[in-house]
Design an enzyme around this catalytic site. Structure first.
Site, PDB file in Angstrom:
ATOM      1  N   GLN A   1     -13.490   2.154  -2.892  1.00  0.00           N
ATOM      2  CA  GLN A   1     -13.564   0.719  -2.605  1.00  0.00           C
ATOM      3  C   GLN A   1     -14.859   0.425  -1.875  1.00  0.00           C
ATOM      4  OE1 GLN A   1     -10.210  -0.569  -0.246  1.00  0.00           O
ATOM      5  NE2 GLN A   1      -9.035  -1.164  -2.054  1.00  0.00           N
TER       6      GLN A   1
ATOM      7  N   ARG B   1      -3.889   6.363  -2.804  1.00  0.00           N
ATOM      8  CA  ARG B   1      -2.588   5.672  -2.912  1.00  0.00           C
ATOM      9  C   ARG B   1      -1.569   6.613  -3.541  1.00  0.00           C
ATOM     10  NH1 ARG B   1      -3.846  -0.255  -3.416  1.00  0.00           N
ATOM     11  NH2 ARG B   1      -5.412  -0.433  -1.768  1.00  0.00           N
TER      12      ARG B   1
ATOM     13  N   TRP C   1       0.841  -1.201   0.000  1.00  0.00           N
ATOM     14  CA  TRP C   1       0.000   0.000   0.000  1.00  0.00           C
ATOM     15  C   TRP C   1       0.871   1.244   0.000  1.00  0.00           C
ATOM     16  CZ3 TRP C   1      -1.212  -4.328   3.024  1.00  0.00           C
ATOM     17  CH2 TRP C   1      -2.389  -4.995   2.644  1.00  0.00           C
TER      18      TRP C   1
ATOM     19  N   HIS D   1      -7.153   1.864   2.055  1.00  0.00           N
ATOM     20  CA  HIS D   1      -8.208   0.906   1.731  1.00  0.00           C
ATOM     21  C   HIS D   1      -9.327   1.050   2.767  1.00  0.00           C
ATOM     22  CE1 HIS D   1      -5.667  -2.221   4.189  1.00  0.00           C
ATOM     23  NE2 HIS D   1      -5.933  -1.149   4.876  1.00  0.00           N
TER      24      HIS D   1
ATOM     25  N   VAL E   1      -6.625 -11.887   6.237  1.00  0.00           N
ATOM     26  CA  VAL E   1      -7.491 -13.053   5.971  1.00  0.00           C
ATOM     27  C   VAL E   1      -6.655 -14.337   5.853  1.00  0.00           C
ATOM     28  CG1 VAL E   1      -9.560 -12.051   4.923  1.00  0.00           C
ATOM     29  CG2 VAL E   1      -7.464 -12.226   3.574  1.00  0.00           C
TER      30      VAL E   1
ATOM     31  N   ALA F   1     -14.351 -11.463   4.756  1.00  0.00           N
ATOM     32  CA  ALA F   1     -14.211 -10.042   4.428  1.00  0.00           C
ATOM     33  C   ALA F   1     -13.789  -9.926   2.974  1.00  0.00           C
ATOM     34  CB  ALA F   1     -13.167  -9.388   5.320  1.00  0.00           C
TER      35      ALA F   1
HETATM   36  N1  DAH Z   1      -7.787  -4.051   1.491  1.00  0.00           N
HETATM   37  C1  DAH Z   1      -7.371  -4.774   0.309  1.00  0.00           C
HETATM   38  C2  DAH Z   1      -6.744  -3.838  -0.704  1.00  0.00           C
HETATM   39  O1  DAH Z   1      -7.016  -2.678  -0.669  1.00  0.00           O
HETATM   40  C3  DAH Z   1      -8.516  -5.490  -0.321  1.00  0.00           C
HETATM   41  C4  DAH Z   1      -8.990  -6.609   0.525  1.00  0.00           C
HETATM   42  C5  DAH Z   1      -8.461  -7.867   0.356  1.00  0.00           C
HETATM   43  C6  DAH Z   1      -9.941  -6.399   1.504  1.00  0.00           C
HETATM   44  C7  DAH Z   1      -8.883  -8.922   1.112  1.00  0.00           C
HETATM   45  C8  DAH Z   1     -10.365  -7.441   2.322  1.00  0.00           C
HETATM   46  C9  DAH Z   1      -9.821  -8.732   2.081  1.00  0.00           C
HETATM   47  O2  DAH Z   1     -11.287  -7.306   3.280  1.00  0.00           O
HETATM   48  O3  DAH Z   1     -10.274  -9.744   2.869  1.00  0.00           O
HETATM   49  O4  DAH Z   1      -6.004  -4.258  -1.516  1.00  0.00           O
END
Ligand code: DAH
Length: 342
Positions: free
Chosen positions: A212, A198, A158, A172, A255, A309
């Site tokens: 998002q 970003r 990120w 995010h 996750v 998630a």
């Molecule tokens: N936060 C991640 C991103 O911005 C996307 C994401 C991936 C969110 C997996 C989630 C997850 O909740 O389980 O790249």
């Protein structure tokens, strides 16, 4: 004297005739003709000196009366003409208060707003609550609380904008996971649509500011297939067509197992085209079963509860749905772009 009387009578008769004719609209012409230096009246005035002395006074009075009469007539006709013109213009410019109004041209919602609303509708119909993220948040919420400790190499994924006092422009919408999970008791169903930022170079597929939609679902006995079913339902409602979903393992610290979901290509329906690089699949989102560390940090016992998630970028979906080939158009401010989404 008789000559004068007759002449003035004639002058006034002629003027009356002129006034009756259609040709009176140029009053200035009438004024010149009857009162100007070359008018009959002026000639008569000059003639006074040839009249017998004792009659001159009366002739003078007569000619003055005639002059006044001409002026009065001209004034009157001028007033009449003005009134007529006013009447005409009132009739012409009359406002018909029963006529329907002219509608001002209206703008329309930005495609992001429109499809954000649509997405919120789909998820709320499935029983999800909606949370708005803080656009500037702290390290704890954006990273630490979701199993990305300081110095964790995953932080490199990120590219982050930091404020001078160490706050973060959220990278995010996962930044809301801990707040939601720690403030509620399961079952928890929540989506977080919001703007993210970003610190990276922009091109046709990357923007520094984008949207998002994050989602979390925590309860007893929540399984991986619940996740696939929930997301498939959303994508079919969003694209208004049947869609297949496919899971591919990937790593996200929050996750386990984590991965990407790919959709059967919405343009070629999985046959293979330029957009899906002939694979028939589009990688659209990150997701997975919520890591026990994330549940624990939020005060939820991972031995009792499980959950899933996900997070995906909204612009990519809108681009696919509408055949838009450059993400930078969304923030271009070009009204011609926005008008196409009425
Ligand atoms: N936060 C991640 C991103 O911005 C996307 C994401 C991936 C969110 C997996 C989630 C997850 O909740 O389980 O790249």
């Amino acid at each position: 004297m008789i000559k004068f009387e007759e002449k003035t009578k004639q002058i006034l008769q002629e003027l009356d005739a002129d006034i009756k004719s259609d040709n009176i609209y140029n009053i200035e012409n009438l004024r010149i003709k009857y009162l100007g230096r070359k008018s009959e009246l002026s000639k008569l005035l000059k003639d006074i000196k040839n009249a017998p002395k004792e009659k001159r006074k009366n002739i003078g009075l007569l000619l003055n009366r005639t002059k006044n009469a001409i002026q009065t007539k001209l004034e009157k006709i001028k007033e009449e003409i003005e009134k007529e013109e006013l009447d005409k213009s009132i009739k012409k410019d009359k406002i018909d208060i029963t006529e329907p109004g002219i509608r001002p041209t209206k703008g329309n919602l930005h495609p992001i707003t429109k499809l954000l609303y649509k997405s919120i509708d789909i998820f709320t119909n499935m029983g999800f609550e909606v949370y708005e993220p803080y656009q500037i948040d702290d390290d704890y919420n954006n990273f630490e609380s979701i199993n990305i400790p300081k110095e964790h190499p995953a932080r490199d994924a990120w590219d982050t904008f930091w404020t001078e006092d160490g706050q973060i422009l959220i990278t995010h919408t996962s930044s809301m996971q801990n707040r939601i999970l720690s403030s509620k008791t399961p079952p928890i169903r929540a989506v977080v649509p919001g703007r993210c930022f970003r610190n990276e170079a922009t091109d046709a597929r990357h923007e520094h500011t984008f949207h998002q939609i994050e989602g979390v679902y925590v309860d007893k006995q929540i399984t991986f297939t619940d996740m696939l079913g929930t997301l498939q339902t959303y994508f079919e409602a969003f694209f208004e067509k049947e869609i297949k979903v496919k899971f591919m393992p990937d790593y996200f610290p929050f996750v386990e197992p984590g991965g990407q979901i790919a959709l059967s290509c919405v343009l070629c329906n999985g046959k293979g085209c330029k957009v899906c690089k002939n694979s028939g699949w589009l990688e659209i989102l990150g997701c997975g079963m919520i890591h026990p560390n994330v549940l624990k940090e939020a005060g939820i016992d991972p031995n009792i509860y499980t959950g899933f998630a996900w997070g995906f970028g909204l612009e990519r979906l809108i681009m696919l749905k509408n055949g838009i080939d450059d993400i930078r158009l969304f923030h271009s401010g070009d009204i011609r772009f926005i008008k196409q989404f009425k």
